[in-house]
Design a protein around this motif. Structure first.
Motif, mmCIF file in Angstrom:
data_model
loop_
_atom_site.group_PDB
_atom_site.id
_atom_site.type_symbol
_atom_site.label_atom_id
_atom_site.label_comp_id
_atom_site.label_asym_id
_atom_site.label_seq_id
_atom_site.Cartn_x
_atom_site.Cartn_y
_atom_site.Cartn_z
ATOM 1 N N ARG A 77 0.820 -1.210 0.000
ATOM 2 C CA ARG A 77 0.000 0.000 0.000
ATOM 3 C C ARG A 77 0.860 1.269 0.000
ATOM 4 N NH1 ARG A 77 -3.292 -0.412 5.275
ATOM 5 N NH2 ARG A 77 -1.233 -1.143 5.959
ATOM 6 N N VAL A 78 0.365 2.310 -0.661
ATOM 7 C CA VAL A 78 0.957 3.643 -0.597
ATOM 8 C C VAL A 78 0.040 4.474 0.294
ATOM 9 C CG1 VAL A 78 1.695 5.666 -1.882
ATOM 10 C CG2 VAL A 78 1.901 3.389 -2.912
ATOM 11 N N LEU A 113 -1.361 7.632 2.731
ATOM 12 C CA LEU A 113 -1.436 9.069 2.958
ATOM 13 C C LEU A 113 -1.714 9.305 4.435
ATOM 14 C CD1 LEU A 113 -3.572 10.268 -0.103
ATOM 15 C CD2 LEU A 113 -1.083 10.162 0.112
ATOM 16 N N LYS A 133 -3.561 7.055 -9.889
ATOM 17 C CA LYS A 133 -3.046 6.262 -8.780
ATOM 18 C C LYS A 133 -4.106 6.141 -7.691
ATOM 19 C CE LYS A 133 1.373 5.634 -6.384
ATOM 20 N NZ LYS A 133 2.715 6.218 -6.141
ATOM 21 N N TYR A 162 -4.501 5.518 -3.451
ATOM 22 C CA TYR A 162 -3.784 5.598 -2.187
ATOM 23 C C TYR A 162 -4.641 5.014 -1.066
ATOM 24 C CZ TYR A 162 -0.871 9.051 -4.641
ATOM 25 O OH TYR A 162 -0.054 9.690 -5.543
#
Length: 837
Positions: A442-443, A445, A791, A793
């Protein structure tokens, strides 16, 4: 043309658009191919996957969404025949009702009228008519619509319908049916007896939904030696809601649902008796061996509460005290399998369990045989997240990373679980695959959270965030307790010195030049250039600083959250009743406040009570609406100050307040007014046939768009996004430029009704959905409306709920405020920095 010359033109225009019929288009069906599972910890499945089942042979069965196109039973059989032998079958138009160990699989079609079975060679079919429908769920899968499980017992398959139980003899290939309730069931359960030779059925039916939705009836039946017999239900629970049943040696325990949580006021909750376990003996002369102290195997329990059961008949009890012989083991959970084996999990976490009802997800636990573990849904173990727990030690082996995902579909032997935020019957139940031991790709935030006083927040013109925070020292935590005003400068929340000692704030409204208007129950204040101007009366405050307000609120507030305080081109201040409930619309003309009630009633309003105001065109006029459908008596008007008097004439209706507040004005100052095409049937019932949007520029001839969605965003490039269309395309956004359709795109997982995108810069839009933050960009300057997904997030913390309001701060944050009784959780999501070209 001014407002007094527009009457005939408006009447002609209304007659023309009322004659135009709406048109609806059906969603296209995706091709029936299973998704590809990657070896990652967190994977979002396509939105067209409605549910996932795990067969006895370990194969995954994928149920495809069929909400808009419902195939006939012949087409459903054709699809099943084609898919049945595949490594990963895909079904459409039906859901799985039961897996037989020998390979035959049972299905219920989309209408609930047909129960069909296929083994690769031949079909079996059972049909019901009238108001009846098959409603049972597949064992070791999330319960569908809170109904009980179908099951197999001693070479017989049992299936629940709305009024009784169907039985299919697997050897004789014959059917039988036992009706059990005269009323359509709200909840129905089938649970095997401990020796595996009998079956208990409980039907909890609604007597009259329209007249009294809380009146119920309880029916209890027992199957023994091939015969169904009714059991006497205690008089005290004949009109109760039943949470579950548990057969024991000489009878059955009935778990009454605790209904105190349905009442908000403490005095109302005190009138409702607490839920308890009730015992019904099979034979009065045999005694009640399992009466308190409650006994399961070698254990006895005090204050036991049934919290769950699964499709195999395994039951789960929470108890404040568990004994083994005479030894007190402490609080915990007892798990009783249908073969009589009992496991005790000790600890306060297990003792604090409550039964799962629909509001808590209600999917039920899932067995993970390969790891001797159990996936437990939200709140079952006093947790805000789903957990995988070892049945040997009671240790937590995995925790769901996102607390919003609570409805467990199915699990594999390695612990992989398929989970969504709600059951498959909901339109926004996108499924996540959580594989605990796989790499985390996972990216994330960053998420900041603060608890503000209910709806008391704003984003100032400089991007700073303001919120009134409840005083933690106030023991009452009521709606009017003391509060303090904080400001977020991009790094930290800090008290605002100018408002130190300022309490009981009910509204914070930003101006266009950094001003802040704070409104309280007993006084209000205007902050400008670091100076605070307080007054006891809001009207007096505005009149004393008329020019300052005219500059601060021309065309609404800095963040576009219109409808409260609005200044027109001439400097007149329009004050909405939205700030003062049950008070009239007022307009400050020069030094005089005018009450608009009489003028509005003269123009056709029912009571003159309007709540939303917005300037239109060049700001000379305003649009005023009560945000009520025209078919229900709602009215909307163009308003103007003419020679010191208020003039109103009818305008296009608006009944979708969430869309128009702050999102309905484009860069050309055109107001996009959303409305429903509907008919009113009385008694509060309204049938919606479609949607429309009126583009109002102030020339009394607005352009009308039909069969479109609601305005959800005007991006930084000036494009208007229309989405959440009624009747179709809930996840599709149409992007308009200069009033014309320029592009369409899909926002994944955006069927939730409170998905609001934000734009941080030209050509960039972020949308928060139930599965993360999606970033869309329009990279070609020649096509500023042609956005594509760039993308996705994930977030460092769960943002619970859909969101009361979503906006953007120029400090680089997406702002989400949730609604609540006394507090509003306030989330700041740090957006990624723009990529350098």
């Amino acid at each position: 043309m001014n407002i007094t010359q527009a009457g005939k033109l408006i009447a002609l225009w209304c007659a023309l658009w009322m004659c135009s019929p709406p048109s609806l288009a059906e969603d296209a069906i995706d091709h029936l191919e299973p998704p590809v599972l990657r070896d990652v910890m967190w994977q979002v499945l396509p939105d067209n996957i409605r549910s996932v089942y795990v067969g006895p042979d370990g194969r995954l069965w994928w149920q495809i969404d069929h909400r808009r196109e419902e195939p006939e039973i012949g087409k459903i059989r054709e699809i099943i025949e084609r898919q049945f032998g595949n490594e990963s079958p895909v079904i459409y138009g039906a859901r799985i009702a039961l897996f037989e160990p020998g390979g035959r699989t049972w299905f219920i079609d989309h209408s609930g009228k047909h129960l069909i079975a296929y083994d690769g060679k031949r079909w079996i079919e059972r049909q019901v008519t009238g108001f009846n429908s098959f409603c049972g769920s597949c064992p070791n899968h999330g319960r569908y619509e809170r109904k009980g499980y179908n099951l197999i017992l001693r070479r017989e398959a049992f299936f629940l319908d709305s009024y009784g139980v169907h039985c299919f003899d697997l050897d004789k290939q014959t059917w039988s049916y036992q009706p059990m309730s005269a009323y359509k069931c709200m909840r129905a359960y089938l649970v095997p007896e401990p020796d595996g030779r009998g079956l208990i059925a409980c039907f909890n039916g609604v007597v009259n939904t329209r007249a009294n939705p809380t009146e119920c009836i309880v029916e209890l039946w027992r199957l023994r030696e091939g015969n169904w017999t009714p059991l006497d239900v205690p008089q005290e629970i004949l009109n109760s809601r039943i949470a579950g049943i548990t057969p024991v040696k000489n009878g059955v325990w009935i778990d009454e649902q605790d209904r105190r949580s349905e009442y908000h006021r403490p005095e109302d909750r005190k009138k409702v008796p607490p839920a308890r376990l009730w015992f019904v003996a099979f034979d009065a002369e045999a005694g009640q061996d399992d009466n308190p102290p409650f006994a399961l195997g070698p254990y006895k329990a005090k204050d036991a509460v049934l919290i769950e059961y699964d499709g195999s008949g395994t039951t789960y009890f929470a108890a404040k005290q568990i004994f083994r012989e005479e030894e007190l083991l402490g609080p915990g959970m007892l798990i009783r399998r249908v073969d009589g084996q009992v496991t005790a999990l000790l600890g306060e976490r297990f003792a604090g369990c409550t039964h799962q009802d629909y509001r808590c997800g209600g999917s039920g636990p899932l067995a993970v045989a390969g790891r001797n573990a159990l996936w437990t849904p939200y709140k079952m173990l006093s947790s805000k997240a789903a957990l995988m727990v070892s049945l040997e030690t009671g240790d937590v082996m995995a925790t769901m990373p996102d607390q919003n995902f609570i409805w467990l579909h199915s699990a594999l032997d390695d612990g992989t679980v398929f989970v969504s935020i709600s059951e498959p019957g909901q339109a926004y139940s996108t499924i996540i695959v959580y594989k605990p031991d796989a790499p985390d790709t996972r990216v994330l935030l960053e998420v900041r959270k603060i608890e503000a006083k209910r709806r008391v927040f704003c984003v100032a013109s400089d991007g700073a965030l303001w919120a009134a925070v409840l005083d933690p020292a106030d023991p009452t935590r009521g709606s009017r307790q003391e509060s303090m005003i904080l400001r977020f400068n991009g790094k930290a929340w800090q008290p605002v010195e100018a408002f130190r000692g300022w309490t009981d704030t009910t509204r914070l409204i930003p101006g266009r030049n950094g001003e802040i208007l704070a409104i309280g129950t007993y006084r209000s204040a205007f902050l400008m250039d670091g100076l605070l101007y307080p007054e006891n009366s809001l009207e007096t405050l505005i009149a004393l600083h008329h020019k300052k307000f005219a500059s601060a609120f021309f065309m609404g507030s800095s963040t576009g959250r219109q409808g409260k305080v609005v200044a027109d081109k001439a400097g007149n201040i329009w004050l909405s009743p939205y700030l003062r409930p049950r008070r009239p619309l007022k307009v400050l003309i020069g030094d005089t406040w005018l009450d608009a009630t009489a003028s509005l009633c003269k123009a056709g309003s029912r009571d003159g009570r309007k709540i939303f105001i917005a300037t239109i065109g060049d700001g000379s006029m305003v649009y005023v609406t009560d945000i009520t459908a025209a078919c229900r008596g709602g009215t909307s008007f163009y308003g103007e100050v003419v020679d010191g008097d208020l003039i109103f004439v009818p305008a296009p209706a608006c009944d979708q307040g969430k869309s128009i507040r702050g999102r309905a004005r484009d860069h050309n100052n055109t107001l996009w007014v959303p409305a429903s095409i509907a008919t009113y049937e009385g008694d509060g019932w309204m049938t919606i046939h479609g949607q429309e949007v009126h583009l109002i520029t102030g020339d009394f001839a607005p352009k009308r768009l039909t069969d479109v969605g609601r305005p959800i965003l005007c991006d930084k490039s000036g494009n208007m996004w229309l989405g959440q269309q009624f009747g179709k395309k809930r996840d599709v956004c149409d992007i308009y430029t200069n009033g014309k359709l320029a592009h369409s795109l899909v926002i994944p997982s955006s069927r939730h009704p409170r998905t609001w995108p934000i734009s941080d810069r030209p050509g960039s839009v972020f949308a928060r959905t139930v599965t993360g933050i999606y970033h869309f960009t329009a990279d070609n300057p020649a096509e500023p409306a042609k956005y594509t997904l760039k993308k996705r997030y994930d977030l460092t913390d769960s943002v619970e709920g859909g969101g009361y309001w979503t906006g953007y701060s120029s400090l680089g944050y997406m702002v989400i405020c949730l609604d609540g009784n006394n507090i509003s959780p306030f989330y700041l999501i740090k957006l990624p920095e723009p990529e350098k070209k």
